[in-house]
Design a protein around this motif. Structure first.
Motif, mmCIF file in Angstrom:
data_model
loop_
_atom_site.group_PDB
_atom_site.id
_atom_site.type_symbol
_atom_site.label_atom_id
_atom_site.label_comp_id
_atom_site.label_asym_id
_atom_site.label_seq_id
_atom_site.Cartn_x
_atom_site.Cartn_y
_atom_site.Cartn_z
ATOM 1 N N ILE A 42 34.345 51.755 44.020
ATOM 2 C CA ILE A 42 35.388 51.299 43.254
ATOM 3 C C ILE A 42 34.890 51.220 41.806
ATOM 4 O O ILE A 42 34.056 50.303 41.501
ATOM 5 N N ILE A 43 35.621 51.876 40.872
ATOM 6 C CA ILE A 43 35.357 51.788 39.673
ATOM 7 C C ILE A 43 36.584 51.083 38.856
ATOM 8 O O ILE A 43 37.774 52.000 38.829
ATOM 9 N N ASN A 44 36.364 49.764 38.527
ATOM 10 C CA ASN A 44 37.493 49.024 38.118
ATOM 11 C C ASN A 44 37.453 48.792 36.750
ATOM 12 O O ASN A 44 36.547 48.966 35.989
ATOM 13 N N GLY A 45 38.595 49.205 36.039
ATOM 14 C CA GLY A 45 38.761 48.982 34.372
ATOM 15 C C GLY A 45 39.238 47.553 34.197
ATOM 16 O O GLY A 45 40.247 47.177 34.472
ATOM 17 N N ASP A 46 38.235 46.719 33.628
ATOM 18 C CA ASP A 46 38.681 45.388 33.264
ATOM 19 C C ASP A 46 39.338 45.366 31.754
ATOM 20 O O ASP A 46 39.185 46.449 30.988
ATOM 21 N N ASP A 47 40.321 44.486 31.641
ATOM 22 C CA ASP A 47 40.617 44.132 30.365
ATOM 23 C C ASP A 47 41.797 45.173 29.805
ATOM 24 O O ASP A 47 41.934 45.174 28.551
ATOM 25 N N THR A 53 30.984 49.442 47.214
ATOM 26 C CA THR A 53 30.596 48.961 45.902
ATOM 27 C C THR A 53 31.745 48.904 44.805
ATOM 28 O O THR A 53 32.451 49.759 44.758
ATOM 29 N N GLU A 54 31.623 47.836 44.185
ATOM 30 C CA GLU A 54 32.715 47.741 43.023
ATOM 31 C C GLU A 54 31.692 47.525 41.821
ATOM 32 O O GLU A 54 30.735 46.752 41.737
ATOM 33 N N LEU A 55 31.909 48.457 40.805
ATOM 34 C CA LEU A 55 31.377 48.308 39.426
ATOM 35 C C LEU A 55 32.508 48.157 38.598
ATOM 36 O O LEU A 55 33.739 48.739 38.829
ATOM 37 N N TYR A 56 32.555 47.575 37.291
ATOM 38 C CA TYR A 56 33.527 47.397 36.360
ATOM 39 C C TYR A 56 33.046 47.763 34.959
ATOM 40 O O TYR A 56 31.785 47.666 34.625
ATOM 41 N N ILE A 57 34.023 48.383 34.310
ATOM 42 C CA ILE A 57 33.627 48.909 32.951
ATOM 43 C C ILE A 57 34.964 48.659 32.023
ATOM 44 O O ILE A 57 35.965 48.125 32.471
ATOM 45 N N HIS A 58 34.521 48.384 30.702
ATOM 46 C CA HIS A 58 35.608 48.133 29.707
ATOM 47 C C HIS A 58 36.023 49.322 29.039
ATOM 48 O O HIS A 58 35.897 49.631 27.755
ATOM 49 N N ALA A 59 36.991 50.231 29.363
ATOM 50 C CA ALA A 59 37.399 51.500 29.040
ATOM 51 C C ALA A 59 38.149 51.282 27.662
ATOM 52 O O ALA A 59 39.120 50.854 27.790
ATOM 53 N N ALA A 60 37.913 51.884 26.503
ATOM 54 C CA ALA A 60 38.869 51.646 25.409
ATOM 55 C C ALA A 60 38.338 52.931 24.432
ATOM 56 O O ALA A 60 37.134 53.084 24.261
ATOM 57 N N GLN A 61 39.481 53.299 23.794
ATOM 58 C CA GLN A 61 39.294 54.327 22.680
ATOM 59 C C GLN A 61 38.777 53.726 21.289
ATOM 60 O O GLN A 61 39.212 52.741 21.153
ATOM 61 N N PRO A 62 37.769 54.337 20.685
ATOM 62 C CA PRO A 62 37.149 53.725 19.603
ATOM 63 C C PRO A 62 38.081 53.840 18.315
ATOM 64 O O PRO A 62 37.833 54.379 17.238
ATOM 65 N N THR A 63 39.153 53.146 18.427
ATOM 66 C CA THR A 63 40.145 52.975 17.307
ATOM 67 C C THR A 63 39.726 51.751 16.380
ATOM 68 O O THR A 63 39.213 51.032 16.445
ATOM 69 N N THR A 88 42.245 46.168 36.197
ATOM 70 C CA THR A 88 42.983 44.727 36.308
ATOM 71 C C THR A 88 43.619 44.219 34.654
ATOM 72 O O THR A 88 42.924 44.499 33.856
ATOM 73 N N VAL A 89 44.591 43.841 34.844
ATOM 74 C CA VAL A 89 45.394 43.603 33.894
ATOM 75 C C VAL A 89 45.491 42.212 33.258
ATOM 76 O O VAL A 89 45.301 41.195 33.865
ATOM 77 N N MET A 90 45.224 42.046 31.712
ATOM 78 C CA MET A 90 45.108 40.593 31.170
ATOM 79 C C MET A 90 46.644 40.216 30.976
ATOM 80 O O MET A 90 47.072 40.712 29.862
ATOM 81 N N VAL A 91 47.170 39.550 31.836
ATOM 82 C CA VAL A 91 48.918 39.372 31.610
ATOM 83 C C VAL A 91 49.053 38.485 30.079
ATOM 84 O O VAL A 91 50.034 38.806 29.363
ATOM 85 N N PRO A 92 48.248 37.584 29.849
ATOM 86 C CA PRO A 92 48.899 36.739 28.586
ATOM 87 C C PRO A 92 48.653 37.756 27.078
ATOM 88 O O PRO A 92 49.146 37.106 26.231
ATOM 89 N N CYS A 93 48.061 38.768 27.268
ATOM 90 C CA CYS A 93 47.408 39.612 25.977
ATOM 91 C C CYS A 93 48.817 40.129 25.322
ATOM 92 O O CYS A 93 49.822 40.569 26.117
ATOM 93 N N PRO A 94 48.715 40.405 24.101
ATOM 94 C CA PRO A 94 50.031 41.227 23.531
ATOM 95 C C PRO A 94 50.467 42.709 23.996
ATOM 96 O O PRO A 94 51.554 42.781 24.016
ATOM 97 N N TRP A 95 49.466 43.244 24.525
ATOM 98 C CA TRP A 95 49.809 44.488 24.855
ATOM 99 C C TRP A 95 49.836 44.510 26.360
ATOM 100 O O TRP A 95 50.100 45.672 27.046
ATOM 101 N N PHE A 96 50.259 43.778 27.185
ATOM 102 C CA PHE A 96 50.386 43.453 28.488
ATOM 103 C C PHE A 96 51.757 44.301 28.769
ATOM 104 O O PHE A 96 51.893 45.269 29.836
ATOM 105 N N PRO A 97 53.123 44.248 28.074
ATOM 106 C CA PRO A 97 54.243 45.129 28.411
ATOM 107 C C PRO A 97 53.982 46.461 28.523
ATOM 108 O O PRO A 97 54.573 47.190 29.147
ATOM 109 N N GLU A 98 52.821 46.933 27.542
ATOM 110 C CA GLU A 98 52.960 48.429 27.497
ATOM 111 C C GLU A 98 52.221 49.032 29.146
ATOM 112 O O GLU A 98 52.669 49.846 29.594
#
Length: 316
Positions: free
Chosen positions: A44-49, A254-264, A73-83
């Motif tokens: 399981i490759i899980n995407g955090d944040d 096995t689960e591993l987690y990463i924080h994938a994000a584009q370098p903006t 996994t989704v951070m519900v309180p964050c500003p970009w949750f609706p997207e």
């Protein structure tokens, strides 16, 4: 003579029954319960944040659609949750859990609780945001407030059309303190969802070897192994680190987690960890050598939906 003939038969029957009982007592592995062989390597490759910011949403979606990631996994309180909630609703086959969030760690980019503020006053820092660090939560809040907030986050996601598949805890708030771990277990039971769980070795070293069994006794499903202790070496070289982890996978889930994000510019303004996040995005979305390694090692990529379906079949 007849008795002499019977004795080997009786002994043989007893041995056969003994062997059968021993085999019957052996629980099938999680891999077998999921329909695979016990020797298979499931990952399981899980995407955090996801939901944390726009760059995280873009990076995670690309890893899910073009890369090796199978859930996030989704951070519900964050500003970009609706997207990300809109994306999840438009893609019902997608696999999104809730990154239960009781902290707001960045300096210039913050968020507050989802629950009614009057019901979770201990979760609020002097500026009205969630606390920066986990010890601050433990010092000022209560497990009851954490439960109220966790429940509100899950319900908001469900109401937004997210078919929630699992739970984990942002920065580990619900996993480091036994009182808060009770909240984690209660939410998993209440919503009938599988959870991220530390490996047995990690729990035993921290003095809680019984925890996995406690969750299992309630019918909660979780992976066999979790890549966590090893993360201290990630900063020495993100690409080489993850190649080593994938190369060394054990049989089982096995689960591993990463924080994938584009370098903006947005990501760079939020966090100094942007280089690691953008390298993880590139590695798990586009890197052909990593894709080849997964194929060569005969690794089976899965998400948490398979675990949720198993749990709900056996636990109503």
């Amino acid at each position: 003579m007849k008795a002499g003939v019977r004795i080997p038969f009786v002994v043989g029957l007893a041995i056969a029954l003994l062997v059968f009982n021993v085999r019957g007592a052996e629980k099938p592995s999680l891999a077998e319960r999921l329909g695979h062989k016990s020797t298979d390597k499931l990952l399981i490759i899980n995407g955090d944040d996801v939901g944390m910011c726009h760059a995280a949403n873009l990076g995670t979606i690309e890893c899910l659609e073009k890369g090796l990631m199978r859930c996030a996994t989704v951070m519900v309180p964050c500003p970009w949750f609706p997207e990300i909630a809109a994306y999840a609703k438009a893609h019902p086959e997608s696999d999104f859990g809730i990154h239960l969030c009781h902290t707001s760690e960045w300096i210039k980019y913050r968020w507050g609780p989802v629950a009614d503020r009057a019901k979770v006053p201990g979760l609020l820092d002097p500026q009205g945001y969630l606390w920066h660090e986990v010890p601050d939560v433990y010092a000022h809040a209560t497990p009851e407030e954490a439960l109220t907030e966790g429940r509100a986050q899950i319900r908001r996601a469900l109401d937004a059309g997210v078919d929630v598949t699992h739970l984990d805890s942002h920065m580990g708030t619900l996993q480091y303190d036994p009182r808060y771990l009770e909240v984690y277990l209660q939410l998993a039971t209440e919503f009938n969802l599988p959870v991220r769980m530390a490996s047995q070795e990690t729990l035993a070293r921290n003095g809680h070897p019984e925890l996995r069994e406690r969750f299992a006794a309630k019918g909660i499903v979780f992976p066999d192994h979790f890549v966590y202790d090893q993360l201290k070496d990630e900063k020495k070289g993100v690409t080489n680190f993850w190649f080593g982890i994938v190369r060394g996978l054990q049989p089982g889930v096995t689960e591993l987690y990463i924080h994938a994000a584009q370098p903006t510019d947005e990501l760079k303004a939020i966090t100094g960890s942007w280089p690691t996040r953008s390298q993880e995005y590139e590695l798990f979305a586009h890197d052909e050598q990593m894709k080849q390694l997964v194929s060569d090692q005969k690794i089976i990529l899965i998400g948490y939906r398979a675990l949720r379906d198993l749990q709900r079949r056996n636990h109503h």
